[in-house]
Design a protein around this motif. Structure first.
Motif, PDB file in Angstrom:
ATOM      1  N   GLU A   1       0.797  -1.226   0.000  1.00 37.72           N
ATOM      2  CA  GLU A   1       0.000   0.000   0.000  1.00 37.72           C
ATOM      3  C   GLU A   1       0.833   1.282   0.000  1.00 37.72           C
TER       4      GLU A   1
ATOM      5  N   GLU B   1       4.440   1.429  -0.720  1.00 33.12           N
ATOM      6  CA  GLU B   1       5.728   1.336  -1.419  1.00 33.12           C
ATOM      7  C   GLU B   1       6.914   1.433  -0.461  1.00 33.12           C
TER       8      GLU B   1
ATOM      9  N   PHE C   1       5.249   8.976   5.996  1.00 31.94           N
ATOM     10  CA  PHE C   1       3.940   8.410   6.357  1.00 31.94           C
ATOM     11  C   PHE C   1       3.098   9.501   7.010  1.00 31.94           C
TER      12      PHE C   1
ATOM     13  N   ILE D   1      -3.196  10.688   6.244  1.00 29.88           N
ATOM     14  CA  ILE D   1      -4.080   9.920   5.339  1.00 29.88           C
ATOM     15  C   ILE D   1      -3.605   8.460   5.298  1.00 29.88           C
ATOM     16  N   ASP D   2      -2.281   8.282   5.292  1.00 29.17           N
ATOM     17  CA  ASP D   2      -1.742   6.917   5.334  1.00 29.17           C
ATOM     18  C   ASP D   2      -2.213   6.199   6.595  1.00 29.17           C
TER      19      ASP D   2
ATOM     20  N   ILE E   1      -4.942   6.566   8.271  1.00 31.16           N
ATOM     21  CA  ILE E   1      -6.344   6.129   8.137  1.00 31.16           C
ATOM     22  C   ILE E   1      -6.422   4.902   7.221  1.00 31.16           C
ATOM     23  N   GLU E   2      -5.620   4.935   6.148  1.00 29.06           N
ATOM     24  CA  GLU E   2      -5.595   3.793   5.231  1.00 29.06           C
ATOM     25  C   GLU E   2      -5.047   2.550   5.937  1.00 29.06           C
TER      26      GLU E   2
ATOM     27  N   LEU F   1      -7.639   0.875   7.993  1.00 28.18           N
ATOM     28  CA  LEU F   1      -8.544   0.107   7.132  1.00 28.18           C
ATOM     29  C   LEU F   1      -7.926  -1.258   6.802  1.00 28.18           C
ATOM     30  N   GLU F   2      -6.639  -1.253   6.523  1.00 29.43           N
ATOM     31  CA  GLU F   2      -5.939  -2.503   6.214  1.00 29.43           C
ATOM     32  C   GLU F   2      -5.867  -3.411   7.438  1.00 29.43           C
TER      33      GLU F   2
ATOM     34  N   GLU G   1      -8.052  -3.476   9.818  1.00 27.11           N
ATOM     35  CA  GLU G   1      -9.403  -4.046   9.960  1.00 27.11           C
ATOM     36  C   GLU G   1      -9.588  -5.254   9.052  1.00 27.11           C
ATOM     37  N   LYS G   2      -9.084  -5.123   7.821  1.00 27.24           N
ATOM     38  CA  LYS G   2      -9.185  -6.253   6.871  1.00 27.24           C
ATOM     39  C   LYS G   2      -8.423  -7.454   7.416  1.00 27.24           C
TER      40      LYS G   2
ATOM     41  N   GLU H   1     -14.277  -4.691  12.420  1.00 28.67           N
ATOM     42  CA  GLU H   1     -14.109  -3.238  12.416  1.00 28.67           C
ATOM     43  C   GLU H   1     -13.608  -2.742  13.760  1.00 28.67           C
TER      44      GLU H   1
ATOM     45  N   ARG I   1      12.719   5.612  -8.020  1.00 27.55           N
ATOM     46  CA  ARG I   1      12.148   5.315  -6.704  1.00 27.55           C
ATOM     47  C   ARG I   1      12.387   6.428  -5.684  1.00 27.55           C
TER      48      ARG I   1
ATOM     49  N   LYS J   1       2.811   7.593  -4.133  1.00 19.02           N
ATOM     50  CA  LYS J   1       1.675   7.398  -3.237  1.00 19.02           C
ATOM     51  C   LYS J   1       0.517   8.335  -3.590  1.00 19.02           C
ATOM     52  N   ARG J   2      -0.654   7.769  -3.735  1.00 17.21           N
ATOM     53  CA  ARG J   2      -1.895   8.520  -3.994  1.00 17.21           C
ATOM     54  C   ARG J   2      -1.864   9.306  -5.296  1.00 17.21           C
TER      55      ARG J   2
ATOM     56  N   GLY K   1     -17.585   2.568   4.632  1.00 14.89           N
ATOM     57  CA  GLY K   1     -16.563   2.381   5.654  1.00 14.89           C
ATOM     58  C   GLY K   1     -15.423   1.474   5.244  1.00 14.89           C
ATOM     59  N   HIS K   2     -15.542   0.839   4.104  1.00 19.62           N
ATOM     60  CA  HIS K   2     -14.549  -0.171   3.724  1.00 19.62           C
ATOM     61  C   HIS K   2     -13.797   0.199   2.454  1.00 19.62           C
TER      62      HIS K   2
ATOM     63  N   HIS L   1     -10.965   2.618   0.377  1.00 22.86           N
ATOM     64  CA  HIS L   1      -9.813   3.506   0.514  1.00 22.86           C
ATOM     65  C   HIS L   1     -10.155   4.877  -0.065  1.00 22.86           C
ATOM     66  N   PHE L   2     -10.425   5.828   0.802  1.00 19.39           N
ATOM     67  CA  PHE L   2     -10.814   7.139   0.275  1.00 19.39           C
ATOM     68  C   PHE L   2      -9.624   7.881  -0.323  1.00 19.39           C
TER      69      PHE L   2
END
Lengths: 88, 416
Positions: free
Chosen positions: A17, A19, A35, A38-39, A41-42, A45-46, A48-49, A54, B66, B71-72, B131-132, B134-135
């Motif tokens: 996610e 790199e 990092f 926003i990272d 929060i992402e 989410l990962e 949680e997966k 949750e 690299r 990212k994003r 909720g699931h 990736h925003f």
């Protein structure tokens, strides 16, 4: 999940996610890899997966102070222990 | 142009459906290579066309080292950064000396921005719930993201702007960059355009019935519309004085530009072509040139029934009888129509034509149209010692921009 499995999976998440290849366990993620919030929060989410459930708002708040991979692993272990203790 | 700061181009970078670097692009333009074919970036069944000018197998890391995080970044961000690095390298500005960072700016034209990524976000949102998902997939959705990412990645802190004037955006971004240098607000400008393919844009042109079901064939009697494509095209602009002082190799000169609008219709061009006529005349006036000085026109030439007649009418109005002896070609039959990138991509086409001494052809042409009766260079590319090229970009919303580019001439005697 045992600690080694958690660490391996977290490193996989960072590679996939963000790199980031083979991060040092005690590297400051912001300083070493850029990092950001926003990272973070992402990442939750990962996580949680990975855990298959949750996180509550309270559990998410506890992640605010995390700075390193080791701290992420501690955090995940703590969540799992708490859930087991609560019988969930 | 006495008294006016001369603006030159010292670097070019592009990735498009025909080539992923400038040198291959020049060869492809000369050979008349068509980059339009079946799309696989998204599902196209049910649309009027299944074709487009897609950049196949784009792998950002083949172009972006690299050291730079992806990212994003959207496809548009990565394409434009890749083209930027190529342009900077050719200009001898990579890595950029730290003392130039505050004097270097970015001006980019765009259209679809991060819509492709937004489509993936929305698909996941519908499947999994809010909720699931990736925003962060939405963090580059806005069109200005590409200029933002170029600047932040390279640490540029001069002026930064994004243009969204549809198909003229890339050309307008170049004109604006010129003004910033002339006015002393920037020393070096990265200027160009980027357009990724995505479902929403494709569906919109499909709904307008603007897509050729096959492959576009501009100026042809039986043309049915345009072929959509994607590209990034970035130019390095600076004053001639700056370029000479730092020993840069000059590729060509931006002699002037014109911008007008039709105030006529949301999608259709003004049949009387007044906006296009005034755009070309404004560019000639800005350049200090007359119609007699122009050697070749790189047309907007989308292949839609209305554009090609309107543009032909406009060229006749501006150039009079000379229009019939003036080569005009549309390279969109090779690259497809890359919307927000098109004006910048065709500025690169024009500079390569000047630099390498040839006129790129209008390929896929079959039958003459009585309403389009100029010399469209339909029999393959043509060797030509060009000095001045005019490039048109006429967009939806009646946004018109014309650039005039010249072969680098030390003395700058353009009309003598």
């Amino acid at each position: 999940m045992i600690r080694e499995e958690i660490e391996k999976e977290i490193k996989n998440i960072f590679r996939r996610e963000f790199e980031v290849e083979n991060p040092g366990l005690d590297d400051n993620l912001r300083e070493a890899y850029g990092f950001d919030s926003i990272d973070a929060i992402e990442l939750l989410l990962e996580i949680e997966k990975m855990l298959g459930f949750e996180l509550t708002q309270e559990e998410k708040k506890q992640a605010m102070e995390i700075r390193t991979i080791n701290q992420i692993c501690d955090y995940v272990e703590k969540i799992i222990r708490a859930r087991v203790a609560a019988g969930k | 142009m006495p008294g006016k700061k001369r603006i030159v181009i010292t670097g070019l970078g592009t990735i498009n459906a025909v080539a992923d670097n400038v040198s291959d692009f020049a060869a492809a333009l000369r050979a008349g290579v068509c980059g339009i074919g079946p799309l696989n970036l998204f599902e196209t069944s049910g649309f009027r066309s299944q074709n487009g000018g897609q950049i196949k197998n784009f792998a950002a890391r083949n172009y972006i080292p690299r050291d730079f995080s992806l990212k994003r970044m959207s496809r548009a961000d990565m394409l434009s950064l890749a083209a930027t690095l190529a342009a900077f390298s050719q200009a001898g500005l990579y890595p950029l000396p730290p003392q130039l960072k505050e004097e270097t700016g970015v001006s980019i034209g765009g259209g679809s921005g991060g819509l492709l990524e937004a489509e993936f976000f929305y698909r996941d949102y519908l499947k999994k719930g809010g909720g699931h998902v990736h925003f962060s997939g939405l963090s580059s959705v806005y069109c200005a993201s590409s200029a933002d990412r170029i600047a932040s990645t390279l640490g540029l802190s001069g002026p930064k702007a994004t243009f969204m004037t549809a198909c003229s955006a890339g050309a307008t971004a170049i004109g604006y960059a010129r003004d910033l240098i002339v006015n002393g607000q920037a020393r070096i400008m990265l200027a160009g355009g980027v357009e990724p393919m995505c479902r929403i844009t494709y569906a919109a042109f499909n709904a307008l019935k603007s897509l050729d079901p096959g492959v576009c064939h501009p100026f042809d009697r039986d043309r049915e519309g345009l072929s959509l494509g994607e590209a990034a095209a970035v130019l390095v602009l600076e004053s001639l004085d700056t370029a000479l002082a730092r020993g840069a190799r000059v590729i060509g000169e931006l002699l002037g530009y014109g911008v007008t609008c039709d105030s006529f219709h949301m999608t259709a061009p003004d049949e009387k072509a007044s906006g296009a006529v005034r755009s070309m005349r404004a560019a000639l006036s800005d350049s200090g040139l007359t119609p007699h000085d122009v050697d070749y026109i790189n047309a907007h030439g989308t292949g839609t029934p209305v554009n090609d007649v309107m543009e032909t009418t406009a060229i006749k109005e501006v150039f009079g009888r000379r229009a019939y002896n003036l080569p005009v070609s549309s390279t969109k039959a090779m690259t497809a129509h890359t919307l927000g990138a098109a004006g910048a991509l065709e500025a690169i086409v024009s500079l390569l034509a000047l630099q390498h001494g040839f006129i790129p052809p209008t390929i896929n042409y079959r039958n003459p149209d009585p309403l389009c009766d100029l010399d469209y260079v339909t029999d393959g590319s043509r060797p030509a010692d060009l000095r001045i090229v005019l490039s048109n970009s006429f967009a939806f919303g009646g946004n018109n921009t014309t650039l005039i580019l010249g072969k680098y001439d030390e003395k700058g005697n353009w009309n003598g």
